[in-house]
Design a protein around this motif. Structure first.
Motif, PDB file in Angstrom:
ATOM      1  N   GLU A  93      -0.217  -0.713   0.608  1.00 51.58           N
ATOM      2  CA  GLU A  93      -0.907   0.541   0.265  1.00 51.58           C
ATOM      3  C   GLU A  93      -0.434   1.723   1.105  1.00 51.58           C
ATOM      4  OE1 GLU A  93      -5.082  -0.068   0.472  1.00 51.58           O
ATOM      5  OE2 GLU A  93      -5.125  -1.546  -1.163  1.00 51.58           O
ATOM      6  N   MET A  94       0.196   1.454   2.250  1.00 54.19           N
ATOM      7  CA  MET A  94       0.606   2.545   3.136  1.00 54.19           C
ATOM      8  C   MET A  94       1.830   3.298   2.621  1.00 54.19           C
ATOM      9  SD  MET A  94      -1.643   2.698   5.461  1.00 54.19           S
ATOM     10  CE  MET A  94      -0.880   3.780   6.668  1.00 54.19           C
ATOM     11  N   GLY A  95       2.551   2.704   1.664  1.00 54.75           N
ATOM     12  CA  GLY A  95       3.643   3.437   1.057  1.00 54.75           C
ATOM     13  C   GLY A  95       5.027   2.995   1.468  1.00 54.75           C
ATOM     14  N   LYS A  96       5.958   3.939   1.437  1.00 61.13           N
ATOM     15  CA  LYS A  96       7.393   3.675   1.498  1.00 61.13           C
ATOM     16  C   LYS A  96       7.832   2.742   2.619  1.00 61.13           C
ATOM     17  CE  LYS A  96      10.037   7.028   2.911  1.00 61.13           C
ATOM     18  NZ  LYS A  96      10.800   8.292   2.898  1.00 61.13           N
ATOM     19  N   GLU A  97       7.508   3.077   3.853  1.00 58.53           N
ATOM     20  CA  GLU A  97       8.034   2.304   4.976  1.00 58.53           C
ATOM     21  C   GLU A  97       7.577   0.854   4.924  1.00 58.53           C
ATOM     22  OE1 GLU A  97      10.386   3.370   6.840  1.00 58.53           O
ATOM     23  OE2 GLU A  97      10.286   5.328   5.862  1.00 58.53           O
ATOM     24  N   GLU A  98       6.309   0.645   4.625  1.00 54.83           N
ATOM     25  CA  GLU A  98       5.796  -0.718   4.521  1.00 54.83           C
ATOM     26  C   GLU A  98       6.450  -1.473   3.370  1.00 54.83           C
ATOM     27  OE1 GLU A  98       1.527  -2.042   6.022  1.00 54.83           O
ATOM     28  OE2 GLU A  98       1.439  -0.605   4.378  1.00 54.83           O
ATOM     29  N   ILE A  99       6.672  -0.784   2.262  1.00 56.44           N
ATOM     30  CA  ILE A  99       7.293  -1.436   1.111  1.00 56.44           C
ATOM     31  C   ILE A  99       8.727  -1.840   1.433  1.00 56.44           C
ATOM     32  CG2 ILE A  99       8.059  -1.118  -1.280  1.00 56.44           C
ATOM     33  CD1 ILE A  99       5.637   0.724  -1.662  1.00 56.44           C
ATOM     34  N   LEU A 100       9.470  -0.955   2.091  1.00 59.76           N
ATOM     35  CA  LEU A 100      10.859  -1.267   2.448  1.00 59.76           C
ATOM     36  C   LEU A 100      10.940  -2.460   3.402  1.00 59.76           C
ATOM     37  CD1 LEU A 100      12.338   2.325   2.837  1.00 59.76           C
ATOM     38  CD2 LEU A 100      12.638   0.738   0.935  1.00 59.76           C
TER      39      LEU A 100
END
Length: 312
Positions: A35-42
């Motif tokens: 849910e935190m977005g880009k950095e966590e997803i990468l």
């Protein structure tokens, strides 16, 4: 046999796996989208990809590449998300190819999630054997994919086939893209829920309903739900007929979460379009439900590993 890693990145989950060139999924895992977005997803993608590479090595499987399908507008030739989706936080300008190339030598291909769904359905699913195909994914929004002469229609950089944002009513509701009366405002899960909420609010009823609730109430013969579904079918049918007029396809495939409701939606759409449009164009077009269901995005993403390697 050729094998690739496929990743299907959505607003709620990331599906990943190893897929063979006959469409079989050898290994699969699904995890919630951070849910935190880009950095966590990468970080998550790196963990998953390295795990899949290790699994393939341990089973003596040679991988030909990594294919990704993601929501948003994707620059196919740069492997970059140009414009993300509200369902994934901070997902604009993400250069997935460059980021993943930092930790693997495998070629990386990135495309829009409905484009890869269209690829999978055209080879292994509902559009198998057809070269003129339109796919619509009805979910939180509406995405589109078009194959003409067996090739995906991309436009200049890959942003073509934004079918959900084709306006079918210039005086309609304002879509989140800024236009009025987009197809998405009629047949997406979000707008099915919104229309029901508005109808119930006008009658002093609870507005705590979702699109899934609307379908449940429809099956229970609720009159408001019936009105909302009729509006959805009417709008979706108009959109499909417009697309048939534009692209002269052999088949239109409907997928996405809304279509989990089943074949009855196809039947109502077919009944509606039998009353509209240019008969010479409309009559012979099949309207079909996705056959690969929840694995179409994963399979289609992985297909890039062998389809585009061959052309490189």
């Amino acid at each position: 046999m050729v094998y690739g890693i496929g990743l299907d990145i959505g607003g709620t989950k990331v599906a990943a796996g190893i897929v063979g060139s006959e469409g079989e999924v050898l290994f699969k895992k699904t995890v919630p989208t951070p849910e935190m977005g880009k950095e966590e997803i990468l970080i998550l993608l790196k963990t998953i990809i390295l795990e899949l590479i290790e699994w393939a090595d341990s089973h003596k499987i040679k991988l030909d590449g990594i294919g990704i399908g993601t929501a948003g507008q994707v620059h196919f030739y740069e492997g970059k998300v140009i414009s993300g989706t509200p369902n994934i936080k901070d997902w604009n300008g993400v250069n997935l190819r460059k980021d993943i190339a930092a930790y693997t030598d495998l070629p990386v291909f990135v495309d829009n999630d409905v484009n890869v769904l269209a690829l999978a359905e055209s080879v292994f699913g509902a559009a198998k054997g057809h070269r003129e195909v339109i796919c619509l994914a009805l979910g939180t929004g509406i995405g589109g994919g078009i194959l003409s002469n067996g090739e995906l229609l991309r436009g200049v950089w890959g942003g073509g086939a934004e079918l959900g944002h084709m306006s079918i009513d210039i005086n309609g509701e304002t879509c989140n893209c800024g236009l009025k009366g987009c197809l998405e405002t009629y047949a997406s899960g979000t707008w099915i829920g919104k229309r029901m909420q508005k109808a119930r609010q006008e009658r002093g009823l609870s507005t705590d309903v979702t699109s899934r609730d609307v379908f449940t109430l429809y099956r229970q013969k609720d009159p408001l739900a019936k009105q909302v579904i009729q509006t959805m079918i009417h709008g979706l049918s108009y959109g499909i007929v417009n697309l048939i007029h534009l692209f002269n396809p052999q088949v239109v495939v409907l997928g996405g979460g809304v279509m989990n409701e089943g074949q009855w939606i196809i039947d109502l759409v077919q009944e509606e379009i039998n009353t509209m449009g240019m008969r010479s164009l409309v009559d012979n077009v099949e309207i079909k439900i996705s056959e690969l269901e929840n694995e179409s995005g994963l399979i289609g993403a992985a297909m890039q590993a062998w389809l585009y390697n061959e052309k490189a």
